[in-house]
Design a protein around this motif. Structure first.
Motif, short mmCIF file in Angstrom:
data_model
loop_
_atom_site.label_atom_id
_atom_site.label_comp_id
_atom_site.label_asym_id
_atom_site.label_seq_id
_atom_site.Cartn_x
_atom_site.Cartn_y
_atom_site.Cartn_z
N CYS A 11 30.64 -2.02 -4.02
CA CYS A 11 30.36 -2.74 -4.34
C CYS A 11 29.94 -3.67 -3.79
CB CYS A 11 30.20 -3.16 -5.78
SG CYS A 11 31.53 -3.84 -6.01
N SER A 12 28.89 -4.53 -4.01
CA SER A 12 28.52 -5.83 -3.15
C SER A 12 29.53 -7.24 -3.29
CB SER A 12 27.60 -6.51 -2.81
OG SER A 12 27.39 -6.82 -4.63
N ASN A 13 30.00 -7.13 -4.68
CA ASN A 13 30.79 -8.68 -4.97
C ASN A 13 32.26 -7.62 -5.68
OD1 ASN A 13 32.27 -10.67 -6.45
ND2 ASN A 13 30.12 -10.92 -7.39
N LYS A 14 33.37 -7.82 -3.95
CA LYS A 14 34.76 -7.26 -5.06
C LYS A 14 35.67 -7.69 -5.86
CE LYS A 14 38.34 -5.48 -2.02
NZ LYS A 14 39.16 -5.18 -0.61
N THR A 32 33.50 -3.04 -0.62
CA THR A 32 32.91 -3.74 0.37
C THR A 32 32.24 -3.20 0.73
OG1 THR A 32 33.91 -5.47 0.63
CG2 THR A 32 33.48 -5.86 -1.35
N ASN A 33 33.04 -2.66 1.76
CA ASN A 33 32.32 -2.11 2.92
C ASN A 33 32.67 0.06 3.05
OD1 ASN A 33 32.36 -0.55 5.60
ND2 ASN A 33 33.57 -3.00 6.63
#
Length: 109
Positions: A11-14, A32-33
């Motif tokens: 996801c983009s928001n851990k 996020t990576n």
């Protein structure tokens, strides 16, 4: 689901997802990576392969009839070595592209 072993969240928001994932035993990480996800998957696959090493039990009578118990089937041995090499070696995106192209061109499955 018993056949599901691990879940990896990408996801983009851990921080948003880390809290609720603590309640789920099969969620192994929030990333996020994409490289982090790949690394986590590689480690899990390596551990799974090590956990699934075959063990066989034989009786003393069977042992007396067997010539050499230390000899492995060559195909099994080479497959295990090949898997270890693929899991342990460092490689870049270009190497992955070349490997998949080779497998596709040579009908390797």
């Amino acid at each position: 689901m018993p056949q599901l072993d691990a879940i990896y969240i990408f996801c983009s928001n851990k921080s948003r997802h880390q809290e609720w994932t603590r309640n789920w035993k099969k969620v192994k990480g929030v990333h996020t990576n994409i490289d982090e996800v790949c690394l986590a998957l590689q480690l899990t696959v390596k551990q799974c392969n090590q956990d699934s090493i075959a063990v066989s039990f034989i009786t003393e009578k069977q042992m007396a009839l067997t010539d050499n118990l230390n000899q492995l089937e060559p195909t099994f041995m080479y497959t295990q070595i090949f898997k270890e090499i693929l899991l342990d070696m460092e490689y870049g995106k270009q190497a992955i592209k070349q490997f998949t192209a080779y497998c596709r061109n040579n009908n390797a499955m």
